[in-house]
Design an enzyme around this catalytic site. Structure first.
Site, PDB file in Angstrom:
ATOM      1  N   CYS A  56       0.824  -1.208   0.000  1.00 26.48           N
ATOM      2  CA  CYS A  56       0.000   0.000   0.000  1.00 26.48           C
ATOM      3  C   CYS A  56       0.853   1.251   0.000  1.00 26.48           C
ATOM      4  O   CYS A  56       0.341   2.360  -0.047  1.00 26.48           O
ATOM      5  CB  CYS A  56      -0.940   0.003   1.212  1.00 26.48           C
ATOM      6  SG  CYS A  56      -0.062   0.190   2.769  1.00 26.48           S
ATOM      7  N   CYS A  79      -2.821  -2.506   8.488  1.00 25.29           N
ATOM      8  CA  CYS A  79      -2.422  -1.209   9.067  1.00 25.29           C
ATOM      9  C   CYS A  79      -1.966  -1.427  10.510  1.00 25.29           C
ATOM     10  O   CYS A  79      -0.969  -0.858  10.949  1.00 25.29           O
ATOM     11  CB  CYS A  79      -3.585  -0.228   9.044  1.00 25.29           C
ATOM     12  SG  CYS A  79      -4.469  -0.141   7.482  1.00 25.29           S
TER      13      CYS A  79
END
Ligand code: FES
Length: 163
Positions: free
Chosen positions: A35, A108
């Protein structure tokens, strides 16, 4: 807005422990090329009752808001933890009051966990990285949670360029 989004928003309104720590004892950095996000965590240790404990933690994230919110929670939670206690914390625990991360956001939290583990084990991480060129626990967990085939996701250990 979901409960989770609401909590992330509240945390981001006043993120804790954000920014470089000048007098840190240790620093860990991980990046996720998947990402494009990156997270760095600094730790400062102190002695308490004859044990080495985390005095304070701070972070910098060049990434998404969820990673910032988790890092804010995690750096607060780490204060006063021993090395062993800190090492045992997984991404879900580090997310604290945010609760379980939605499937798309699990990595995350793992970015925060990876940066913490890297800061806690600077030598071990280096040895592992030299041996395999990857950080296996993080990448394995990301692969497992993403459902993507092995090899499609890479976690790279970034050089510390703050020195
Ligand atoms: Fe990659 Fe959050 S989207 S760390």
């Amino acid at each position: 807005m979901s409960d989770f989004e609401q909590k992330v928003r509240e945390t981001l309104a006043n993120p804790q422990n954000q920014g470089e720590m000048e007098d840190a004892d240790s620093v860990g950095t991980v990046g996720s090329p998947d990402c494009g996000d990156m997270l760095r965590m600094w730790l400062k240790f102190t002695e308490k009752d004859g044990k080495k404990v985390i005095d304070k933690a701070s972070f910098q994230s060049f990434g998404c808001q969820t990673a910032i919110a988790v890092a804010s929670m995690a750096t607060e939670m780490l204060k006063g933890k021993t090395m062993e206690e800190a090492k045992a914390l997984n991404a879900e625990e580090l997310s604290g009051d945010l609760g379980a991360l939605p499937p798309m956001k699990i990595h995350c939290g793992q970015l925060v966990e990876g940066a913490l583990q890297s800061a806690l084990n600077p030598e071990e991480e280096k040895a592992v990285a030299e041996e395999t060129s990857t950080v296996p626990t993080l990448i394995q967990s990301i692969q497992a949670s993403s459902g993507k085939p092995a090899g499609s996701i890479k976690i790279i250990k970034l050089e510390d360029d703050t020195e």
